[in-house]
Design a protein around this motif. Structure first.
Motif, PDB file in Angstrom:
ATOM      1  N   VAL B 101       0.745  -1.226  -0.059  1.00 59.75           N
ATOM      2  CA  VAL B 101       0.012   0.013   0.089  1.00 59.75           C
ATOM      3  C   VAL B 101       1.020   0.999   0.118  1.00 59.75           C
ATOM      4  O   VAL B 101       1.601   1.350   0.829  1.00 59.75           O
ATOM      5  CB  VAL B 101      -0.863   0.030   1.160  1.00 59.75           C
ATOM      6  CG1 VAL B 101      -1.831   1.085   0.993  1.00 59.75           C
ATOM      7  CG2 VAL B 101      -1.696  -1.170   1.353  1.00 59.75           C
ATOM      8  N   VAL B 102       0.735   1.880  -1.146  1.00 60.36           N
ATOM      9  CA  VAL B 102       1.479   3.190  -1.043  1.00 60.36           C
ATOM     10  C   VAL B 102       0.665   4.486  -1.100  1.00 60.36           C
ATOM     11  O   VAL B 102      -0.314   4.941  -1.908  1.00 60.36           O
ATOM     12  CB  VAL B 102       2.168   3.280  -2.621  1.00 60.36           C
ATOM     13  CG1 VAL B 102       3.052   4.562  -2.942  1.00 60.36           C
ATOM     14  CG2 VAL B 102       3.242   2.032  -3.118  1.00 60.36           C
ATOM     15  N   HIS B 103       1.047   5.270   0.277  1.00 55.27           N
ATOM     16  CA  HIS B 103       0.008   6.202   0.443  1.00 55.27           C
ATOM     17  C   HIS B 103       0.693   7.444  -0.251  1.00 55.27           C
ATOM     18  O   HIS B 103       1.498   8.187   0.412  1.00 55.27           O
ATOM     19  CB  HIS B 103      -0.064   6.480   1.901  1.00 55.27           C
ATOM     20  CG  HIS B 103      -0.757   5.443   2.539  1.00 55.27           C
ATOM     21  ND1 HIS B 103      -2.257   5.069   2.242  1.00 55.27           N
ATOM     22  CD2 HIS B 103      -0.576   4.633   3.702  1.00 55.27           C
ATOM     23  CE1 HIS B 103      -2.552   4.045   3.066  1.00 55.27           C
ATOM     24  NE2 HIS B 103      -1.641   3.562   3.937  1.00 55.27           N
ATOM     25  N   ASP B 104       0.175   7.781  -1.550  1.00 55.04           N
ATOM     26  CA  ASP B 104       0.593   8.892  -2.335  1.00 55.04           C
ATOM     27  C   ASP B 104      -0.399   9.072  -3.296  1.00 55.04           C
ATOM     28  O   ASP B 104      -1.231   8.129  -3.648  1.00 55.04           O
ATOM     29  CB  ASP B 104       1.886   8.603  -3.030  1.00 55.04           C
ATOM     30  CG  ASP B 104       2.613   9.907  -3.560  1.00 55.04           C
ATOM     31  OD1 ASP B 104       2.021  10.610  -3.425  1.00 55.04           O
ATOM     32  OD2 ASP B 104       3.980   9.782  -3.592  1.00 55.04           O
ATOM     33  N   TRP B 105      -0.572  10.124  -3.818  1.00 58.24           N
ATOM     34  CA  TRP B 105      -1.367  10.543  -5.121  1.00 58.24           C
ATOM     35  C   TRP B 105      -0.715  10.087  -6.241  1.00 58.24           C
ATOM     36  O   TRP B 105       0.307  10.318  -6.565  1.00 58.24           O
ATOM     37  CB  TRP B 105      -1.678  12.144  -5.156  1.00 58.24           C
ATOM     38  CG  TRP B 105      -2.480  12.648  -4.163  1.00 58.24           C
ATOM     39  CD1 TRP B 105      -2.164  13.302  -2.951  1.00 58.24           C
ATOM     40  CD2 TRP B 105      -3.894  12.823  -4.146  1.00 58.24           C
ATOM     41  NE1 TRP B 105      -3.354  13.630  -2.552  1.00 58.24           N
ATOM     42  CE2 TRP B 105      -4.478  13.332  -3.259  1.00 58.24           C
ATOM     43  CE3 TRP B 105      -4.869  12.349  -5.305  1.00 58.24           C
ATOM     44  CZ2 TRP B 105      -5.784  13.602  -3.035  1.00 58.24           C
ATOM     45  CZ3 TRP B 105      -6.106  12.526  -5.368  1.00 58.24           C
ATOM     46  CH2 TRP B 105      -6.592  13.084  -3.751  1.00 58.24           C
TER      47      TRP B 105
END
Lengths: 103, 430
Positions: B101-105
């Motif tokens: 899970v990559v928390h970025d836009w």
């Protein structure tokens, strides 16, 4: 540009990937695609959720019979009667076999 | 960065033992990369299903927020019957399953290079992209309805971290008894077709208990709506005289708002002053889908109805509210149901197999309209030549009839709605 994977190879990879799943995750049968949407009400793996009954481990013949009764409005239902009319006999048989196979 | 071998993945190394079938370039390290943009019902369900069904595929989920607030049950929050934590879900379950899970836009997609550009500058390469970006609001489609205006007249239609929904809740709490709550409702298609009417019902239930002299004015850009007969029966039974619904043909279409003065102005120039105003605005697919050139003139993404691959770009499968899904509704359940088909089709294509058949897309939308009073619409859909069709003689809405006769049906549907919420969120986030 990409190298297409021959069909045979893909099939072999698929079989292997199923065989190599850890025993804990192994199921009696892979979930047929049409069974995957049942989880939205009947819970993950048909385990039941709140007021919605468990269908994992459901007797295969009872599943088929109850489905027919839902279709015919011959069994009390809130929404399963409306759902039951959307699936063919062959699909119901597939669902019955799958959910009967789950513990 | 992408390699010639990218289609040979997972256990293809083992398969490569089949030397006659396998090009010598196959490498044991190569793993298929499934990248998913958007951690809502569609994207989270896709990630979870991919990990379970295809354990040899590397799954990356790109989602800026660290938790997800659901649209479903947000209307119960407005009525004071749920709290924000009760409708918020973390990504810990997906992480525990091995989803990266990559928390970025995700700022952009290069469909040729097959990469996603992140706001943090990095790029993520994919073999197959599942795009589940949700909707964008068409700001100024209603004149004066801008992002700034939404601070005074909330839409509460994209939950974000819950700001809009809690803003509308606070406004309802501050409403003077005898005040007017206005709703502006968009034309089709839009996210959650029964949503505005469930919202009207649950706000009415709150007003009846706490502000009994307040009224609801619902201005609609349509002449008909989802579960209309059932909703209107319930309004007459539970909230007589409280709700005025104005359809398009009675000048119901709001074309301009004044956020400061809280005025809804309609097509024919009627100006309605409200005390609390909820503008549910016209919508399109989210910006990233538009920027990637995936949308057509409708603002939504046309897709192959069996694989959800965008008709305008290879290897990008678009699910959830962003696609042209008609006649299917833009619902969380359809996003969940179609996500699995899209993932299975994407992986099958990588493995050189046809997409699995048969394919059925399933939807049930429950609406709460008052205490122990639930109604539903069921749809069983299938792919057709150019789109989606409802399976004949199936599905449909709850039986109509006086509450005295239908009380048990309504009570059970409210209970089943709660079960649905638990089950579908588990099927996406656990």
């Amino acid at each position: 540009m990409t190298v297409p994977v021959p069909f045979l190879l893909g099939a072999a990879a698929l079989t292997l990937s199923t065989a190599m799943q850890s025993p804990a995750r192994a199921q009696s049968a892979p979930a047929p695609q049409i069974a995957l949407s049942c989880a939205g009400c009947h819970g993950v793996g048909g385990a039941g959720e709140g007021s919605v009954p468990r269908i994992a481990g459901y007797d295969r013949q009872a599943f088929v019979d109850n489905w027919s009764a839902f279709r015919a409005n011959a069994r009390p239902a809130t929404i399963m009667n409306r759902i039951a009319r959307g699936y063919t006999d062959a699909e119901v048989a597939q669902l019955a076999t799958y959910f009967a196979s789950l513990r | 960065m992408t390699r010639l071998t990218r289609r040979a993945f997972g256990l293809s190394a083992a398969s490569a033992g089949l030397a006659f079938a396998a090009p010598a370039t196959l490498s044991a390290q190569t793993q298929a990369r499934l990248v998913i943009i958007g951690g809502g019902f569609g994207g989270a369900s896709a990630a979870r299903y991919a990990r379970i069904a295809f354990p040899n595929v590397a799954v990356t989920l790109i989602e800026p927020k660290t938790s997800f607030v659901t649209c479903p049950y947000g209307n119960l929050l407005l009525a004071g019957e749920r709290t924000l934590p009760q409708i918020t879900h973390s990504y810990d379950g997906l992480k525990a399953r091995g989803v990266n899970v990559v928390h970025d836009w995700a700022d952009g997609i290069d469909a040729t290079a097959k990469t996603v550009r992140l706001r943090g500058r990095a790029t993520v390469a994919y073999d197959k992209l599942i795009l589940s970006p949700g909707i964008a609001i068409r700001w100024n489609a209603i004149e004066g309805y801008t992002e700034a205006a939404a601070e005074a007249l909330p839409h509460a239609w994209i939950p974000g971290a819950g700001e809009q929904t809690t803003l509308l809740r606070r406004q309802l709490e501050a409403l003077p008894d005898g005040g007017v709550v206005g709703f502006a409702i968009p034309p089709n298609p839009f996210r959650c077709p029964p949503g505005p009417y469930e919202r009207i019902s649950l706000v009415a239930s709150y007003l009846k208990r706490h502000k009994p002299r307040a009224k609801i004015l619902a201005l609609d850009a349509k002449d008909a709506f989802s579960k209309q007969g059932l909703f209107q029966d319930a309004w007459n039974e539970l909230y007589p005289g409280l709700i005025e619904w104005v359809p398009l043909n009675k000048d119901g279409k709001v074309t301009r708002v004044d956020a400061q003065a809280k005025i809804f102005e309609t097509e024919l120039g009627t100006r309605h002053r409200v005390d609390v105003g909820n503008v549910i605005p016209p919508q399109s697919a989210a910006k990233i889908a538009i920027d990637a050139g995936l949308t057509n003139e409708t603002g939504w993404v046309p897709v192959n109805p069996r694989t959800f691959e965008a008709t305008r770009a290879r290897d990008i499968h678009v699910i959830g509210d962003a696609n042209v899904g008609q006649v299917m509704p833009k619902s969380g359940y359809i996003a969940n149901s179609t996500s699995k088909v899209a993932v299975a089709a994407a992986v099958a294509a990588l493995e050189g197999r046809p997409a699995p058949e048969p394919t059925v897309y399933f939807n049930t939308c429950y609406s709460h309209v008052g205490p122990e009073y639930g109604i539903s619409v069921v749809g069983v859909f299938r792919p057709s030549e150019n789109g989606f069709v409802e399976t004949p003689n199936s599905g449909g809405v709850s039986p109509r009839g006086p509450l005295a006769e239908q009380r048990e049906q309504r009570r059970l549907e409210a209970l089943h709605a709660d079960a649905w919420y638990g089950a579908i969120t588990r099927d996406a986030f656990s």
